[in-house]
Scaffold this motif. Structure first.
Motif, short mmCIF file in Angstrom:
data_model
loop_
_atom_site.label_atom_id
_atom_site.label_comp_id
_atom_site.label_asym_id
_atom_site.label_seq_id
_atom_site.Cartn_x
_atom_site.Cartn_y
_atom_site.Cartn_z
N ASP A 11 5.47 7.38 3.55
CA ASP A 11 5.16 6.06 4.33
C ASP A 11 4.24 6.57 5.48
O ASP A 11 3.60 7.80 5.36
CB ASP A 11 6.52 5.78 5.13
CG ASP A 11 7.28 7.04 5.43
OD1 ASP A 11 6.45 8.21 5.80
OD2 ASP A 11 8.50 7.10 5.81
N ILE A 12 3.94 5.84 6.66
CA ILE A 12 3.28 6.21 7.82
C ILE A 12 3.63 7.37 8.40
O ILE A 12 2.71 8.23 8.74
CB ILE A 12 2.99 5.03 8.66
CG1 ILE A 12 2.37 3.84 7.74
CG2 ILE A 12 2.05 5.49 9.88
CD1 ILE A 12 2.28 2.58 8.66
N ASP A 13 5.02 7.72 8.56
CA ASP A 13 5.26 8.88 9.26
C ASP A 13 4.89 10.10 8.48
O ASP A 13 4.61 11.19 9.11
CB ASP A 13 6.84 8.87 9.43
CG ASP A 13 7.47 7.82 10.50
OD1 ASP A 13 6.42 7.38 11.43
OD2 ASP A 13 8.54 7.34 10.49
N ALA A 45 -16.31 1.55 -15.69
CA ALA A 45 -16.09 0.07 -16.07
C ALA A 45 -14.74 -0.11 -16.25
O ALA A 45 -14.24 -1.19 -15.85
CB ALA A 45 -16.88 -0.16 -17.27
N ASP A 46 -13.70 0.83 -16.77
CA ASP A 46 -12.46 0.41 -17.16
C ASP A 46 -11.62 1.51 -17.10
O ASP A 46 -11.29 2.31 -18.16
CB ASP A 46 -12.38 -0.16 -18.39
CG ASP A 46 -11.10 -0.80 -18.60
OD1 ASP A 46 -10.22 -1.24 -17.65
OD2 ASP A 46 -10.69 -1.21 -19.88
N PRO A 47 -11.29 2.18 -15.82
CA PRO A 47 -10.54 3.50 -15.82
C PRO A 47 -9.13 3.31 -16.24
O PRO A 47 -8.10 2.12 -16.02
CB PRO A 47 -10.38 3.81 -14.22
CG PRO A 47 -10.79 2.40 -13.46
CD PRO A 47 -11.78 1.49 -14.28
N PRO A 48 -8.52 4.35 -17.22
CA PRO A 48 -7.36 4.18 -17.50
C PRO A 48 -6.04 4.46 -16.73
O PRO A 48 -4.80 4.70 -17.20
CB PRO A 48 -7.48 5.07 -18.98
CG PRO A 48 -8.12 6.13 -18.38
CD PRO A 48 -9.39 5.48 -17.53
N VAL A 49 -6.35 4.48 -15.57
CA VAL A 49 -5.41 5.03 -14.45
C VAL A 49 -5.43 3.79 -13.37
O VAL A 49 -6.37 3.30 -13.35
CB VAL A 49 -5.60 6.34 -13.88
CG1 VAL A 49 -5.49 7.53 -14.91
CG2 VAL A 49 -7.05 6.36 -13.35
N VAL A 50 -4.42 3.95 -12.66
CA VAL A 50 -4.17 2.67 -11.84
C VAL A 50 -4.19 3.27 -10.33
O VAL A 50 -4.04 2.56 -9.34
CB VAL A 50 -2.72 1.85 -12.01
CG1 VAL A 50 -3.11 1.20 -13.36
CG2 VAL A 50 -1.53 2.71 -11.88
N THR A 51 -3.92 4.59 -10.15
CA THR A 51 -3.96 5.19 -8.54
C THR A 51 -4.87 6.32 -8.39
O THR A 51 -5.57 6.96 -9.51
CB THR A 51 -2.38 5.65 -8.34
OG1 THR A 51 -2.21 6.79 -9.20
CG2 THR A 51 -1.45 4.70 -8.71
N ALA A 98 0.89 -1.24 -0.14
CA ALA A 98 0.12 0.06 0.05
C ALA A 98 0.91 1.37 0.02
O ALA A 98 1.90 1.39 0.82
CB ALA A 98 -0.99 -0.07 1.24
N ARG A 99 0.48 2.09 -0.93
CA ARG A 99 0.93 3.63 -0.76
C ARG A 99 -0.05 4.45 -0.36
O ARG A 99 -1.50 4.07 -0.63
CB ARG A 99 1.76 4.22 -2.10
CG ARG A 99 2.68 3.04 -2.43
CD ARG A 99 3.48 3.58 -3.82
NE ARG A 99 2.61 3.78 -4.77
CZ ARG A 99 2.32 2.75 -5.76
NH1 ARG A 99 3.03 1.58 -5.61
NH2 ARG A 99 1.56 3.06 -6.89
N TRP A 100 0.06 5.60 0.10
CA TRP A 100 -0.63 6.45 0.60
C TRP A 100 -1.24 7.66 0.03
O TRP A 100 -0.40 8.32 -0.59
CB TRP A 100 -0.56 6.93 2.23
CG TRP A 100 0.24 5.42 2.96
CD1 TRP A 100 1.35 5.26 3.18
CD2 TRP A 100 -0.79 4.57 3.61
NE1 TRP A 100 1.31 4.11 3.95
CE2 TRP A 100 0.17 3.73 4.15
CE3 TRP A 100 -2.23 4.37 3.71
CZ2 TRP A 100 -0.69 2.42 4.81
CZ3 TRP A 100 -2.60 3.14 3.86
CH2 TRP A 100 -1.77 2.31 4.66
N LEU A 101 -2.33 8.27 0.15
CA LEU A 101 -2.80 9.19 -0.43
C LEU A 101 -3.61 10.05 0.86
O LEU A 101 -4.46 9.39 1.40
CB LEU A 101 -3.70 9.29 -1.67
CG LEU A 101 -4.38 10.66 -2.22
CD1 LEU A 101 -4.48 10.61 -3.87
CD2 LEU A 101 -5.85 11.15 -1.81
N THR A 102 -3.22 11.58 1.18
CA THR A 102 -3.98 12.03 2.04
C THR A 102 -4.75 13.49 1.48
O THR A 102 -4.05 13.92 0.44
CB THR A 102 -2.76 12.59 3.24
OG1 THR A 102 -1.87 13.06 2.63
CG2 THR A 102 -2.14 11.31 4.00
#
Length: 788
Positions: free
Chosen positions: A306-308, A276-282, A118-122
């Motif tokens: 990271d979590i920090d 249905a099929d987004p052309p992006v992965v994040t 997992a990578r994070w988005l805030t």
């Protein structure tokens, strides 16, 4: 909540009572959030505290958690004046954490569940209204509120007026169907301008009334202006009401105000629903693409490594939360990768790949003006702090509970103190303590009264060792009668629309007349139009029972059942403003009573009359028997079939009913031993209330003769077409089956609709037959043999 709840354990009985009270508060708060933009029933911190307390009770006592529990649902869309819109994908809510330690623990658990990938988005959690925008081939086809997560309200007409919501997306190559999720809000600066406009419109109303009225009453004119153009409580409520207003029903100044509110709205999108099929992965790539399409994305999101980094983002905006253009109540942390969203999944109400971190509520200082005592439905006398108005967490606070005299002593507060308050937990709000250094010697100690402030009866503990003092005048204490009348009109009892806090106070504690229409709830079904004229009442706070104060600090008084006179409209003769004796409580009455009643009053009388034929279990809840909530009431109604049979039953017969037990049996027997309780039943029956189930064969017969589901256990979960959550349970019970709230090896069928969640998964793992809505209807109407 499940109908099969053994309650010989007094702790469980108390937990049920508290859970029912919390459920009613939460549902009322949800309704108010969507229905009233000038009042704050509860702030976010308090609402979250209620939810977490309810979750805690359900964890301690799993039998309390039914499929209709607020912890298992997202919101409410029933009773809307807008057309329904079904979301292509459910709009979920978010679970919450309240400390950096809880957030770090959630991140670590999620990282483990994601296999360490997992990578994070805030991003900042905007305090606004969730919206779903549906685009088909790049063209906006609908805009809808969250609603219950499955079906929302169609607000497309208003959404097209919101800055940032394009009718057609920019660029090319748009998907055939995409749902974009976002938050509508009002920036702080625009909110202040909006309230300035409301104040200006109030002045214009007064000026126009002065110009055209033959006899000008300044106080009445300003009261009318205040009702029409009250200041908005906070940006969130103003945004929610602005998006949901019906402009086609407005004219004149109201239309001007409505258009100004729409013009103040803004939007930030924060994700996708159906695609249905987004052309992006994040998720972060989604934001970039949405921005290319001309949709506004928040400039405040980040992708910490990271979590920090997540914790550092949270700390930074906690220190700078007031530097943002809009109000925030926390930070949303998401897993950035979209494929992990599917892998991590969701519960019935929230995704497992996202969490909301809620900032601690703000603390402010104010002056403790007084400590007054309020009496509630059960007779409990509770001290409340009356404070100089203070703005805390988005609302103006004037009152706060102090629980009992021992808490007042423990907090060490004196009347006249400068005190520290906050919004936190399940208290609205909380007094933390005094600022001792600011005392000047004029402060004085609080003394708990020896007598009930409402009726003068001596206060005393209900039993030896109790800390709380109670008023023993349960029959006639006006505050207790008011609380019981409001309770019996609630959705968990007789569900009488229009019988809420204002009308309950009007019927039991009016300023005028001297003798209230209802001395006890016994007279509810005997009310006539004449009983509702004239009535003036002080509106009281639902939580405290104290008089509600208007923005200017004056007490909110109303004539809720009387049609109001108005000054003549422009062009009408001034004679049109002459007093009409039908509206003058001191003058002669001439005419049909119904001609003086407001539509709300006429509707209330009709709803009370309709309530006479409600289900028996609702009457049992409405009787205010201790511990008898909807769960026990349904069990009693199904087994005995009438109030008379319940009254004649022995303790052993009552306790033997599944879902009742000894504690409730004792409470029922104690209740019927009181003569004025018996009078309630007698008077209701005489007025035509149906305190028996038509066709019920007698005590125990329903369980032995059964129906098409006799001996079968059925779990209904998710959104079953044609049934409410409560209706599905009642259909199972009516067919002679057991409506269980959890799936086990003893479960025979599981009826599952959209949003079924973990119950569906467990049924599949146990090999239990799963039915859709159509099959469920066949099951409850014809029995299992009729299934294919």
């Amino acid at each position: 909540m499940t109908d099969a709840t053994p309650v010989d354990d007094p702790g469980l009985a108390d937990a049920r009572e508290e859970a029912l009270a919390l459920t009613d508060r939460i549902l009322s708060a949800r309704d108010a959030y969507y229905g009233d933009d000038t009042a704050v029933v509860v702030d976010d911190a308090t609402y979250d505290g209620w939810m977490h307390r309810l979750q805690h009770l359900e964890q301690l006592h799993p039998v309390l958690q039914g499929q209709d529990s607020p912890t298992q649902t997202v919101g409410a869309a029933e009773g809307s004046m807008f057309a329904p819109v079904e979301h292509a994908e459910r709009m979920l809510s978010l679970d919450n954490v309240f400390s950096p330690e809880e957030l770090a623990e959630w991140c670590q658990k999620t990282q483990t569940a994601a296999g360490g990938a997992a990578r994070w988005l805030t991003e900042l959690k905007i305090d606004g209204l969730a919206i779903s925008l549906r685009y088909e081939n790049g063209v906006l086809t609908s805009a809808a509120t969250r609603g219950d997560g499955r079906v929302g309200e169609d607000v497309t007409v208003n959404a097209l007026r919101v800055a940032g919501i394009p009718q057609r997306l920019s660029g090319v190559g748009h998907p055939a169907i995409v749902e974009v999720r976002g938050e509508v809000f009002i920036p702080v600066a625009e909110f202040e301008e909006l309230n300035s406009l409301q104040a200006a419109l109030r002045d214009r109303v007064v000026d126009e009334t002065r110009a055209r009225a033959r006899v000008f009453d300044e106080d009445k004119a300003r009261a009318s202006a205040q009702r029409r153009f009250a200041a908005f409580a906070n940006p969130r409520n103003a945004a929610a009401g602005g998006l949901r207003q019906q402009l086609d029903k407005k004219s004149g100044l109201e239309l001007e105000a409505g258009l100004a509110r729409l013009a103040s709205l803004r939007l930030y999108v924060h994700g996708i629903g159906a695609w249905a099929d987004p052309p992006v992965v994040t998720q972060s790539e989604v934001y970039a693409l949405l921005s290319e399409w001309g949709l506004p994305t928040s400039p405040f999101f980040a992708t910490p490594g990271d979590i920090d980094g997540v914790l550092a983002y949270v700390e930074h905006y906690g220190e700078h939360r007031h530097d943002i253009e809009h109000e925030i109540d926390g930070v949303v942390v998401k897993v950035d990768q979209l494929d992990l969203h599917e892998q991590l999944g969701a519960t019935s109400r929230a995704p497992r790949w996202a969490i909301a971190y809620k900032y601690p509520p703000e603390q402010v200082n104010t002056t403790l003006l007084d400590i007054v005592v309020s009496v509630g439905r059960t007779g409990r006398a509770t001290p409340y702090a009356v404070m100089a108005p203070a703005h805390v967490s988005g609302s103006v606070v004037r009152q706060a509970t102090l629980h009992n005299q021992d808490v007042v002593k423990a907090k060490g507060v004196l009347i006249g103190d400068t005190i520290v308050i906050r919004k936190a937990g399940d208290v609205i709000p909380e007094v933390l303590g005094p600022v001792v250094e600011l005392r000047d010697g004029s402060e004085r100690a609080f003394v708990m009264p020896a007598e009930c402030p409402e009726c003068g009866s001596p206060l005393a503990p209900a039993k030896e060792g109790d800390i709380d003092l109670r008023c023993p005048n349960t029959r006639s204490c006006p505050a207790q009668v008011r609380g019981r009348v409001e309770h019996l009109g609630s959705r968990g009892a007789l569900d009488i629309e229009g019988l809420g806090e204002v009308s309950a106070a009007a019927l039991t504690q009016p300023l005028v007349p001297a003798t209230p229409p209802l001395v006890t709830e016994a007279g509810l079904f005997d009310l006539t139009a004449r009983d509702l004229f004239p009535i003036d009442v002080v509106v009281r706070e639902a939580e405290t029972g104290l008089p509600r104060l208007l923005e200017d600090g004056s007490v909110d008084t109303r004539s809720p059942f009387r049609r109001q006179r108005h000054a003549p409209a422009p062009g009408e003769p001034q004679s049109a403003s002459k007093p009409d004796p039908r509206f003058d409580p001191t003058g002669p009455f001439d005419g049909d009573e119904t001609s003086i009643l407001s539509a709300a009053a006429s509707g209330l009388l009709a709803n009370i009359a309709a309530a006479k034929s409600k289900e028996l279990w609702r009457f049992l809840v409405a009787l205010n028997i201790r511990h008898v909530g909807p769960v026990a009431a349904r069990a009693l109604a199904q087994w005995f079939g009438s109030v008379r049979a319940i009254r004649e039953a022995s303790r052993e017969e009552l306790a033997a009913v599944e879902g009742v037990g000894g504690t409730i049996a004792d409470a029922i027997i104690d209740w019927f031993e009181i003569d004025w309780h018996q009078q309630i039943v007698t008077q209701w029956v005489a007025a035509g209330a149906q305190l028996a189930t038509p066709g019920h064969p007698g005590p125990g017969a329903a369980a032995t003769t059964g129906g098409v589901l006799e001996g079968l256990t059925v779990v209904a979960t998710g959104a079953l077409e044609g049934y409410t959550r409560e209706g599905a349970q009642e259909a199972i019970i009516a067919a002679g089956g057991k409506a269980a709230s959890s799936v086990s090896k003893k479960t025979d069928f599981v009826a599952a609709g959209p949003g079924a969640g973990s119950k569906l998964a467990k049924a599949e793992s146990l090999g239990i037959r799963i039915l859709d809505a159509a099959q469920f209807r066949v099951l409850v109407e014809q029995g299992p043999d009729a299934l294919d």
